[in-house]
Design an enzyme around this catalytic site. Structure first.
Site, PDB file in Angstrom:
ATOM      1  N   SER A 142       0.860  -1.183   0.000  1.00 35.71           N
ATOM      2  CA  SER A 142       0.000   0.000   0.000  1.00 35.71           C
ATOM      3  C   SER A 142       0.890   1.225   0.000  1.00 35.71           C
ATOM      4  O   SER A 142       1.976   1.208   0.594  1.00 35.71           O
ATOM      5  CB  SER A 142      -0.868   0.009   1.257  1.00 35.71           C
ATOM      6  N   TYR A 157      -0.772  -0.333  10.319  1.00 36.62           N
ATOM      7  CA  TYR A 157      -0.850  -0.726   8.912  1.00 36.62           C
ATOM      8  C   TYR A 157       0.327  -0.153   8.125  1.00 36.62           C
ATOM      9  O   TYR A 157       0.986  -0.869   7.350  1.00 36.62           O
ATOM     10  CB  TYR A 157      -2.173  -0.220   8.351  1.00 36.62           C
TER      11      TYR A 157
HETATM   12  N1  LIG Z   1      -8.794  -1.995  -0.110  1.00 38.19           N
HETATM   13  C1  LIG Z   1      -7.888  -1.027  -0.245  1.00 38.19           C
HETATM   14  O1  LIG Z   1      -8.216   0.159  -0.417  1.00 38.19           O
HETATM   15  C2  LIG Z   1      -6.426  -1.354  -0.202  1.00 38.19           C
HETATM   16  C3  LIG Z   1      -5.515  -0.313  -0.423  1.00 38.19           C
HETATM   17  C4  LIG Z   1      -4.151  -0.609  -0.413  1.00 38.19           C
HETATM   18  C5  LIG Z   1      -3.734  -1.907  -0.191  1.00 38.19           C
HETATM   19  N2  LIG Z   1      -4.651  -2.895   0.030  1.00 38.19           N
HETATM   20  C6  LIG Z   1      -4.149  -4.244   0.254  1.00 38.19           C
HETATM   21  O2  LIG Z   1      -4.784  -5.141  -0.636  1.00 38.19           O
HETATM   22  C7  LIG Z   1      -4.845  -6.453  -0.033  1.00 38.19           C
HETATM   23  C8  LIG Z   1      -6.269  -6.974  -0.071  1.00 38.19           C
HETATM   24  O3  LIG Z   1      -7.079  -6.047   0.651  1.00 38.19           O
HETATM   25  P1  LIG Z   1      -8.672  -6.071   0.600  1.00 38.19           P
HETATM   26  O4  LIG Z   1      -9.098  -4.664   0.535  1.00 38.19           O
HETATM   27  O5  LIG Z   1      -9.151  -7.050  -0.385  1.00 38.19           O
HETATM   28  O6  LIG Z   1      -8.956  -6.596   2.096  1.00 38.19           O
HETATM   29  P2  LIG Z   1     -10.171  -7.439   2.726  1.00 38.19           P
HETATM   30  O7  LIG Z   1     -11.370  -7.340   1.869  1.00 38.19           O
HETATM   31  O8  LIG Z   1     -10.233  -7.008   4.144  1.00 38.19           O
HETATM   32  O9  LIG Z   1      -9.624  -8.954   2.644  1.00 38.19           O
HETATM   33  C9  LIG Z   1      -8.511  -9.337   3.390  1.00 38.19           C
HETATM   34  C10 LIG Z   1      -8.283 -10.806   3.142  1.00 38.19           C
HETATM   35  O10 LIG Z   1      -7.142 -11.198   3.941  1.00 38.19           O
HETATM   36  C11 LIG Z   1      -7.492 -12.376   4.637  1.00 38.19           C
HETATM   37  N3  LIG Z   1      -6.709 -12.553   5.856  1.00 38.19           N
HETATM   38  C12 LIG Z   1      -6.609 -11.746   6.910  1.00 38.19           C
HETATM   39  N4  LIG Z   1      -5.818 -12.285   7.847  1.00 38.19           N
HETATM   40  C13 LIG Z   1      -5.397 -13.473   7.348  1.00 38.19           C
HETATM   41  C14 LIG Z   1      -4.557 -14.501   7.835  1.00 38.19           C
HETATM   42  N5  LIG Z   1      -3.995 -14.434   9.058  1.00 38.19           N
HETATM   43  N6  LIG Z   1      -4.330 -15.582   7.057  1.00 38.19           N
HETATM   44  C15 LIG Z   1      -4.897 -15.679   5.834  1.00 38.19           C
HETATM   45  N7  LIG Z   1      -5.722 -14.747   5.328  1.00 38.19           N
HETATM   46  C16 LIG Z   1      -5.968 -13.653   6.083  1.00 38.19           C
HETATM   47  C17 LIG Z   1      -8.975 -12.217   4.924  1.00 38.19           C
HETATM   48  O11 LIG Z   1      -9.524 -13.460   5.286  1.00 38.19           O
HETATM   49  P3  LIG Z   1     -10.800 -13.589   6.308  1.00 38.19           P
HETATM   50  O12 LIG Z   1     -12.035 -13.441   5.448  1.00 38.19           O
HETATM   51  O13 LIG Z   1     -10.613 -14.959   6.896  1.00 38.19           O
HETATM   52  O14 LIG Z   1     -10.668 -12.482   7.300  1.00 38.19           O
HETATM   53  C18 LIG Z   1      -9.450 -11.688   3.585  1.00 38.19           C
HETATM   54  O15 LIG Z   1      -9.609 -12.741   2.671  1.00 38.19           O
HETATM   55  C19 LIG Z   1      -4.293  -6.286   1.375  1.00 38.19           C
HETATM   56  O16 LIG Z   1      -2.933  -6.626   1.399  1.00 38.19           O
HETATM   57  C20 LIG Z   1      -4.455  -4.794   1.631  1.00 38.19           C
HETATM   58  O17 LIG Z   1      -3.556  -4.315   2.615  1.00 38.19           O
HETATM   59  C21 LIG Z   1      -5.986  -2.650   0.031  1.00 38.19           C
END
Ligand SMILES: NC(=O)c1ccc[n+]([C@@H]2O[C@H](COP(=O)([O-])OP(=O)(O)OC[C@H]3O[C@@H](n4cnc5c(N)ncnc54)[C@H](OP(=O)(O)O)[C@@H]3O)[C@@H](O)[C@H]2O)c1
Length: 234
Positions: A142, A157
């Site tokens: 990020s 984060y």
């Molecule tokens: N959304 C944004 O605006 C944004 C911006 C910058 C970067 N990112 C990055 O993009 C990536 C995906 O984000 P997202 O927005 O799709 O997040 P999200 O919807 O919150 O999904 C997070 C995923 O990570 C899994 N997870 C969490 N802890 C875990 C663990 N200990 N072992 C295995 N899986 C685990 C969750 O599983 P559960 O369902 O079991 O909790 C879920 O499938 C992340 O790395 C995030 O930091 C997102």
């Protein structure tokens, strides 16, 4: 188990959000795609509707035993890994500031977002030594982890993503002679459970930013930090 040929892609945290979309696209593109998920039932529900060779396996990146079992399962079922997308993450702690941050939460966040990716990379690297083209590790980072632009927001984060970016540099350096390209990618601000409904980017747009780092050619960049294929400052 399906087709026994073709590249194998692993996506952590693939049951929802960006990880789910990345997995669906990799499977549609012909990767034998493994959804690493904490809850297998939710993983299977997420896999429904995906086209291609998709399997679901239990993976909690914060649990060393789970990571070891996952690697063993991969060795047994696929025998190789071509693409690892370290996507799993937690704790976009917009409610915290650095001086009052809950350090237990900071530790837990580092354990998933940075050490989790490291653990999985260590466990899966032996399965990536087959020297086929197209081997990639993509760390979903990020811009919050960019030291250049870092403010006081979301300290757990931000620190975890800065550490993940350091991991990208470390792994890229070690694997440079091995042909595995390792990059950090920011998907942008995406409307997921983590990003919230106000985010301007769709899951498909966020996933595209991640997929770019999978699809770069073998003489493409390694050890970089990108969004939409364009470099970001560390
Ligand atoms: N959304 C944004 O605006 C944004 C911006 C910058 C970067 N990112 C990055 O993009 C990536 C995906 O984000 P997202 O927005 O799709 O997040 P999200 O919807 O919150 O999904 C997070 C995923 O990570 C899994 N997870 C969490 N802890 C875990 C663990 N200990 N072992 C295995 N899986 C685990 C969750 O599983 P559960 O369902 O079991 O909790 C879920 O499938 C992340 O790395 C995030 O930091 C997102």
């Amino acid at each position: 188990m399906g087709d026994q040929t073709g590249p194998v892609a692993v996506v952590t945290g693939a049951n929802r959000g960006i990880g789910r979309e990345v997995a669906a696209r990799l499977a549609a593109d012909g990767h034998r795609t493994v959804l690493g998920v904490r809850d297998v039932d939710r993983g299977r529900a997420a896999a429904r509707g995906m086209t291609g060779d998709v399997t679901v396996a239990e993976l909690d990146v914060a649990d060393p035993g789970s990571v070891t079992r996952f690697a063993g399962w991969l060795r047994q079922h696929h025998g190789r890994v071509d693409v690892l997308v370290n996507n799993a993450a937690v704790t976009y702690d917009t409610w915290q500031d650095p001086l009052s941050a809950d350090l237990d939460l900071v530790r837990d966040t580092l354990d998933v977002n940075a050490l989790g990716a490291w653990r999985v990379a260590q466990a899966l690297a032996p399965l990536m030594r087959h020297r086929s083209p197209g081997r990639r590790i993509v760390n979903v980072s990020s811009e919050s982890g960019s030291l250049t632009g870092m403010g006081a927001a979301a300290p757990a984060y931000a620190m975890s993503k800065a550490a993940l970016n350091a991991l990208t540099r470390l792994l890229a350096a070690q694997l440079a002679g091995d042909g595995v390209l390792v990059n950090s990618v920011c998907p942008g601000w995406v409307a997921t459970d983590m990003g919230g409904p106000a985010a301007p980017r769709t899951v498909a747009e966020g996933a595209a930013s991640v997929l770019w780092a999978v699809r770069i050619p073998d003489d493409g960049p390694t050890g970089g930090f990108f969004r939409d294929g364009r470099p970001l400052p560390w």
